[in-house]
Scaffold this active site. Structure first.
Site, PDB file in Angstrom:
ATOM      1  N   ASP A  62       0.854  -1.189   0.000  1.00 11.62           N
ATOM      2  CA  ASP A  62       0.000   0.000   0.000  1.00 11.62           C
ATOM      3  C   ASP A  62       0.892   1.242   0.000  1.00 11.62           C
ATOM      4  O   ASP A  62       2.117   1.153   0.091  1.00 11.62           O
ATOM      5  CB  ASP A  62      -0.936  -0.003   1.208  1.00 11.62           C
ATOM      6  N   HIS A 102     -13.273  -1.391  -7.536  1.00 10.06           N
ATOM      7  CA  HIS A 102     -14.291  -0.363  -7.753  1.00 10.06           C
ATOM      8  C   HIS A 102     -13.682   1.031  -7.940  1.00 10.06           C
ATOM      9  O   HIS A 102     -14.372   1.944  -8.384  1.00 10.06           O
ATOM     10  CB  HIS A 102     -15.331  -0.354  -6.628  1.00 10.06           C
TER      11      HIS A 102
END
Length: 333
Positions: free
Chosen positions: A192, A239
């Site tokens: 991340d 998404h």
């Protein structure tokens, strides 16, 4: 024939529903719930402690009492049992961070008509450039939500034969932690943004997982993804991307997986005609407000994306999760 017959009262309650939302957000933002969790207080005591006028404060406290988040005994206000469970920062089920994140999103939602007219975002995504408080609320909010689901998910998915998990965009590492707790042989890597690292390290320390889970900083949209894993977990990642971005990301994930590696994709999944469930349909609008191409996807669309990226044996796991959340699994050819 309409499946639901709206009446004026219901429609107006829907239209004005944000009043209650704003009252909840204000209570969290002003720190009223932690103050009242410590002990019941009068308006005067809270006003002095918070340095705010009594006029607006008493109105807010009375509204929160009407919403059954507080109780009023003569002139003292106290938390209800359920509010203490979810709005006291000392509670393991605290949801204040995600509520604060929702508050950050509200200004964008008020401009939804502009986003629909333009077809593009009208607010910035929460990223390494975001305000520190916004970023903290987002990441810790994701942790709060993850803690509600991750134990159930980890218990339902058999990873007994897997050795190395990649938690792509894993934030504070909630799912990596629970997968490792469930599978003693498993190690994991969280990949991340660098700004996420302090939150992940705090969480890993809290769960005593620092020796089994490491953090690799990077941006998965542009940087190479750490290789050598035999299972990859993508939770609410796709998404944020359009179709082409999803395929590129899935192809990069496939390259990081060993042959026969397992991919697990968790998303808010729409039904085939995209008109439900409600939460994924509304969440798609949230992606319109904050991303150039992001959206919710249906199960057939996700299956098509996985096929295009070269994955096989695609199936939806039989898990009943809230808000239209579903998990698809696939295997690298």
């Amino acid at each position: 024939m309409d499946s639901f017959d709206w009446d004026p009262a219901e429609l107006l309650n829907l239209s004005g529903g944000y009043w209650s939302t704003c009252a909840l957000h204000a209570g969290v933002s002003l720190g009223l719930f932690p103050a009242l969790a410590a002990q019941p207080r009068t308006v005067a005591e809270l006003a002095e402690e918070k340095g705010i006028p009594e006029r607006g404060l008493v109105m807010l406290l009375d509204a929160l009492t009407a919403m059954q988040l507080l109780e009023k005994n003569v002139e003292r206000y106290a938390m209800t049992t359920s509010a203490t469970r979810y709005l006291d920062p000392a509670s393991p089920e605290y949801l204040g961070h995600i509520i604060a994140h929702h508050h950050h999103l509200m200004s964008g939602w008020a401009r939804l008509d502009e986003a629909v007219r333009s077809g593009g975002p009208i607010r910035d995504r929460v990223s390494h450039d975001a305000d520190e408080e916004q970023r903290e609320n987002f990441l810790l909010g994701m942790f709060d939500l993850g803690m509600l689901l991750a134990p159930r998910v980890a218990a339902a998915i058999d990873l007994s034969g897997r050795q190395q998990l990649l938690d792509l965009g894993g934030g504070p590492g909630t799912y990596a932690i629970h997968f490792c707790r469930r599978n003693p042989q498993l190690r994991a890597t969280i990949f991340d943004l660098p700004t996420t690292r302090p939150f992940a390290e705090q969480t890993l320390t809290r769960f005593d997982m620092g020796s089994r889970i490491d953090f690799v900083p990077g941006d998965f949209t542009v940087d190479p993804i750490p290789a050598g894993c035999d299972v990859a977990w993508l939770s609410h990642i796709l998404h944020g991307e359009g179709r082409r971005g999803c395929v590129r990301l899935l192809q990069k994930t496939a390259a990081a997986l060993e042959p026969g590696g397992l991919l697990l994709v968790q998303e808010f999944i729409l039904q085939a005609d995209r008109t439900g469930p409600l939460f994924p349909a509304l969440f798609s609008l949230n992606m319109l407000l904050g991303t150039p191409e992001g959206q919710s996807y249906s199960e057939p669309e996700l299956t098509e994306l996985l096929n295009e990226a070269g994955f096989r044996q695609i199936e939806r796991r039989p898990l009943e999760l809230p808000n239209g959340v579903g998990i698809l699994s696939a295997v690298k050819s």
